[in-house]
Enzyme design. Sequence first.
Site, PDB file in Angstrom:
ATOM      1  N   HIS A   1      97.085  82.897  43.351  1.00 25.20           N
ATOM      2  CA  HIS A   1      97.013  81.751  44.259  1.00 25.20           C
ATOM      3  C   HIS A   1      95.630  81.102  44.171  1.00 25.20           C
ATOM      4  CE1 HIS A   1      97.133  79.242  47.725  1.00 25.20           C
ATOM      5  NE2 HIS A   1      96.989  80.144  48.673  1.00 25.20           N
TER       6      HIS A   1
ATOM      7  N   CYS B   1      94.976  75.184  51.259  1.00 22.39           N
ATOM      8  CA  CYS B   1      95.794  75.594  50.109  1.00 22.39           C
ATOM      9  C   CYS B   1      96.954  74.633  49.848  1.00 22.39           C
ATOM     10  CB  CYS B   1      96.294  77.027  50.258  1.00 22.39           C
ATOM     11  SG  CYS B   1      97.095  77.394  51.809  1.00 22.39           S
TER      12      CYS B   1
END
Length: 364
Positions: free
Chosen positions: A319, A83
């Site tokens: 996200h 991420c």
Amino acid sequence: MPKAVVVNAKRTIIGKKDGLLKDYPPEQLAAFVIRELVQDLPTVVDDVILGNVVGPGGNIARLSALESGLPVSIPGVTIDRQCGSGLEAIRLACHLIQGGAGHVYIAGGVESTSQSPFQQRARFSPEWIGDPEMGIAAENVAEKYGITREMQDEYALLSYQRAIQALNAGHYRDELVKIPDIPIHDEGVNPKLNYDRMLRRLSPCFKEEGTVTLGNCCGINDGAAAVLIMSEEKAEELGFEPILRFVDSAVIGVDPNYPAFGPIPAVRHLLQKQSLQEKDIDLFEINEAFASKVVAFANELNIPYEKINRKGGAIALGHPYGASGAILVTRLFHEVQRKKANYTVSAIGIGGGIGMAILWESLR
């Protein structure tokens, strides 16, 4: 040494998994952003660097560059630091400019969780060290640092409130690119929802008697974001106004059982290298994968919430893994044009136990 500056930054809306963006593969999402960034560019870019996490592979940066209509001479390289991939792409572009490898880059990230071919996440760490699911890892951080459910819900509510205020004020408008037949509105934000009541009603979702709920952590999302980065000399030559100047970056590994802790030593190390203190930073953008991460970050570094994610973050908006780091920089790019700042930091914690941070100087 050449200095790297950000002269433009754009993103798509953030869609829910199997939501508004579900029919767009990642290269098409990225192409919308790339086209927007190059539409007034009187020169070609040296490279397109994109972060991506959940596939489908095949060098999505190159595929996205071709999909966008860029000349076939522009290569493309895909980064996977989980991420942190979108932020790593930007970091790499800045260092390439510093090293004289090129003058103009598009860097960011893209994710389509809706179209991912993978049913399960990849391994982040050997089992003998520990490879917890991210929800359990967030619980580990909450337990280790004494972060209660109430503290997490308090921060999550703040993220929702800030996102709704930013939406109502039109502050996201400048960030977003248009996609045909898609509302220009992040899918996860609902101004009509009573988030305070929702947070109080939710039960722990990762651990019995735990503190992490679906309300104080991020969702699973689709989206793309990228920035146009130039050497300061090239920006001046082409008549672009620099907004953020790259100062320095830091990446540090931590215990994989506590990945949410990663931004803390990364920011400490970054500021120490530049002889700065936390009080010298006017604005932090940190990825809100879990509220426990942000609460720990604020508490350990003694940073008031007023300096963190002033327009909301991933808890409220979502996200999209590979794009999230680039969304942080996109938000900074537009926020420093609304509110005066000197130094700003974008930071992210990464599965497998990594923290990354970039220090920017505002030129506005």
